[in-house]
Write an enzyme that holds these catalytic residues in place. Structure first.
Site, short mmCIF file in Angstrom:
data_model
loop_
_atom_site.label_atom_id
_atom_site.label_comp_id
_atom_site.label_asym_id
_atom_site.label_seq_id
_atom_site.Cartn_x
_atom_site.Cartn_y
_atom_site.Cartn_z
N GLU A 1 16.24 57.14 46.48
CA GLU A 1 15.34 56.07 46.16
C GLU A 1 14.61 56.50 44.47
OE1 GLU A 1 13.94 60.39 48.14
OE2 GLU A 1 15.28 58.95 48.09
N ASP B 1 13.67 50.26 53.88
CA ASP B 1 14.86 48.97 52.62
C ASP B 1 13.99 48.04 51.89
OD1 ASP B 1 17.09 50.37 53.28
OD2 ASP B 1 18.18 49.18 54.17
N ASP C 1 11.16 57.83 40.93
CA ASP C 1 11.46 58.37 42.21
C ASP C 1 10.31 58.34 43.55
OD1 ASP C 1 13.55 60.54 43.64
OD2 ASP C 1 11.26 60.61 44.65
N ASN D 1 10.80 57.00 55.49
CA ASN D 1 12.24 56.71 56.89
C ASN D 1 12.16 56.93 58.15
OD1 ASN D 1 13.49 54.47 55.49
ND2 ASN D 1 15.00 56.33 53.84
#
Length: 608
Positions: free
Chosen positions: A522, A495, A478, A486
């Protein structure tokens, strides 16, 4: 009309007074409201910014004071928060049970919560409440000044506009009215307008000039009427010529429709052995009807248009060369849309479709018309009509008939090749299903497989481990603080980070029997086959370092300055291999431990 018979009931000046005052008052009120709203939101934003700067400057001291259990310093620091502008309440709560409050909390307050962390250990949180009603009170105090300023500005602007309108517009309009009363009197004399009005470069000058030219236009009216009669006579002659041309076109269309009907009847009673001969007959009919030099029927085979049937006028017979479609982008686009291509003069394509232009020029084509042969959904060939000596015009009625010929030829070819076409369509359907399955099981962003194929590979690995007595490992990874990444850098950059992390994982897990999948936003899952308790920690450490070595800046991370991952994994013996869901759950538990222990690390269970 009697002079001065018209009486003003609503003078422009009076209406302008009402309109300007009303409009100015409305805009003044709107601007006051907008300015107050802007001042309010600006004050709120400035207060929040000041509070944020103050908290960034003093939060480390509060965290140090909590860690050192220095209550006197904490009191001073919290009192400093409470003295900030518009701060109503300050509330400190620590994980050790310490609670300190200043002020009285209210649900109308806007609260800002700051987590307190010292040496990567969560100590508690600081909550600061802003009383925004105080901001509103300060803004309300500005209302009178703003109203007086805007009111005075509006009054002065309205007064100036009225004076200017009276001087520039109203006086000259009255003068125009006086001059207009003198036009068209019994003397029928041309009335000369004042030069001052004619020299104006605005609407009043335009009206004055129009009034001066009005009598001249009436004198020219008779000449215009005679000229119109002459034009009407010419139109009648042109109409007669158009009727003759249209009659010729209708006769041609009648003949072409009759030929098309006869060929269509022949197509219906066609035997497969006569298909090529009937196509040859059809091309000859098209060539004669449309007066072109060549007619060709092409079929598509492996990105090439192969000539199947052709007809040439006398002196133009030559072999039909295949056409490579791979570089003809404009033609392929039209084939996808099932649109015809009509070129009256080849030079039209020189810049619009240079590749098609070069191909046609090399074959001596001056103009052409191409029509896709299709089954209604997809083109499988072309009907082309080309002129080699001169440019041809393609009117709409010819286009319609050629489209009908193309449809009839398409039906003939489809009927002749029905069995092979059905087999081809079945193969295409299987290929489409396979492509759809690949798309459904592949993560579009990273190119990794998703959760469903990963579970399938995991079940296969479990069965293989039981059969061959080998060990398998499942790991869950993770990205640390990815939401903050983000929020700070934006989703497009997020991305891109996901793609690079996926590439880093694949660069470590390279074996064909292993698998890397993206199973969440993620979150990634890894399957390693034939590994032991010595290899797995080394592999996990390489994965964590490989991601950190990407050196992707992450200012929102509480671990470090670059983007990192946390990894949890489990290694099982063949005798202990359990169901896939249980393995994933064990790996997920290890991932939770890695996060709890500070992230940017791997926690493994090699004894399960």
């Amino acid at each position: 009309m009697e002079k001065n018979a018209f009486r003003l009931r609503g003078p422009i000046g009076k209406r302008l007074v009402v309109l300007i005052i009303g409009t100015s008052t409305l805009f003044a009120l709107l601007s006051v409201a907008a300015q107050l709203a802007f001042n309010y939101y600006a004050a709120v934003k400035q207060t929040e910014a000041n509070l944020s700067k103050y908290s960034q400057a003093n939060k480390p001291a509060i965290e140090q004071a909590i860690w050192d259990v220095d209550y006197a310093l904490l009191d001073d620091l919290l009192l400093g928060f409470s003295k900030q502008q518009y701060v109503a309440t300050v509330n400190l709560q620590t994980d050790d049970g310490i609670t300190m409050k200043l002020g009285k909390a209210d649900i109308s307050q806007q609260f800002h919560v700051y987590p307190l962390v010292y040496q990567l250990q969560h100590l508690g949180q600081l909550s600061v409440g802003l009383d925004l009603s105080l901001v509103k009170q300060d803004i309300a105090e500005q209302l009178l000044v703003i109203l007086l300023t805007n009111g005075l500005k509006t009054f002065l602007m309205s007064l100036i506009i009225l004076l200017l309108v009276g001087r520039i517009v109203t006086s000259d309009l009255r003068r125009l009215a006086e001059v207009a009363d003198q036009i068209f009197t019994e003397q029928q004399q041309l009335v000369q307008l004042p030069s001052k009005l004619l020299q104006r470069k605005d609407e009043i000058g335009l009206v004055a000039s129009s009034m001066q030219q009005l009598q001249q236009r009436l004198q020219r009216g008779l000449d215009a009427r005679l000229e119109a009669e002459q034009q009407l006579h010419q139109h009648r002659q042109a109409l007669e010529e158009t009727i003759d041309q249209r009659t010729a076109v209708l006769n041609w269309q009648n003949e072409a429709s009759q030929q098309l009907s006869e060929l269509s009847l022949s197509f219906l009673s066609l035997k497969s052995t006569n298909a090529k001969a009937l196509l040859q007959q059809t091309t000859a009919v098209i060539g004669r009807l449309f007066a072109v030099d060549r007619v060709d029927i092409f079929e598509f085979e492996r990105q090439q248009a192969i000539g199947k049937v052709s007809w040439s006028a006398a002196g133009h017979a030559r072999a039909t060369k295949p056409i490579n479609l791979s570089r003809l982008d404009e033609l392929k686009h039209r084939l996808i849309d099932l649109s015809p291509t009509l070129v009256s003069d080849l030079s039209e394509l020189k810049y619009q479709a240079p590749k098609e232009y070069q191909l046609l020029k090399s074959r001596g084509v001056k103009s052409l018309a191409t029509f896709p042969l299709s089954d209604g959904n997809k083109a499988f060939g072309l009907l082309t009509c080309t002129s080699l000596n001169s440019c041809s015009i393609w009117p709409n009625y010819k286009i319609i008939l050629l489209s009908q010929f193309a449809a009839a030829i398409s039906g003939l070819i489809i009927k002749d090749k029905n069995d092979s076409a059905m087999a081809h369509l079945q193969n295409e359907l299987l290929q489409v299903n396979e492509r759809l399955q690949v798309l459904a099981e592949t993560d579009e962003l990273t190119g990794l497989v998703n959760r469903r194929p990963f579970k399938r590979e995991l079940n296969r690995a479990i069965a293989s481990a039981r059969r061959h007595g080998s060990k398998i490992a499942v790991m869950m990874a993770d990205i640390d603080y990815f939401k903050a990444y983000n929020d700070h850098y934006g989703h497009p950059q997020g991305d891109e980070a996901l793609k690079q992390v996926a590439h880093a994982l694949v660069s470590v897990v390279k074996r064909s029997e292993d698998c890397v999948a993206r199973v969440g936003g993620e979150e990634f899952a890894l399957l390693l086959c034939n590994v032991d308790a010595h290899e797995l920690p080394l592999m996990a450490e390489r994965i964590v370092k490989q991601v950190a070595n990407l050196q992707l800046e992450h200012k929102g991370s509480l671990v470090g300055s670059v983007l990192t991952i946390s990894l949890g994994g489990v290694l099982v013996d063949p005798k202990d291999v359990i169901e896939s869901a249980s393995l994933l759950e064990l790996a997920d538990n290890c991932l939770y431990k890695a996060k709890h222990q500070g992230r940017n690390r791997a926690v493994l269970d090699v004894d399960s």
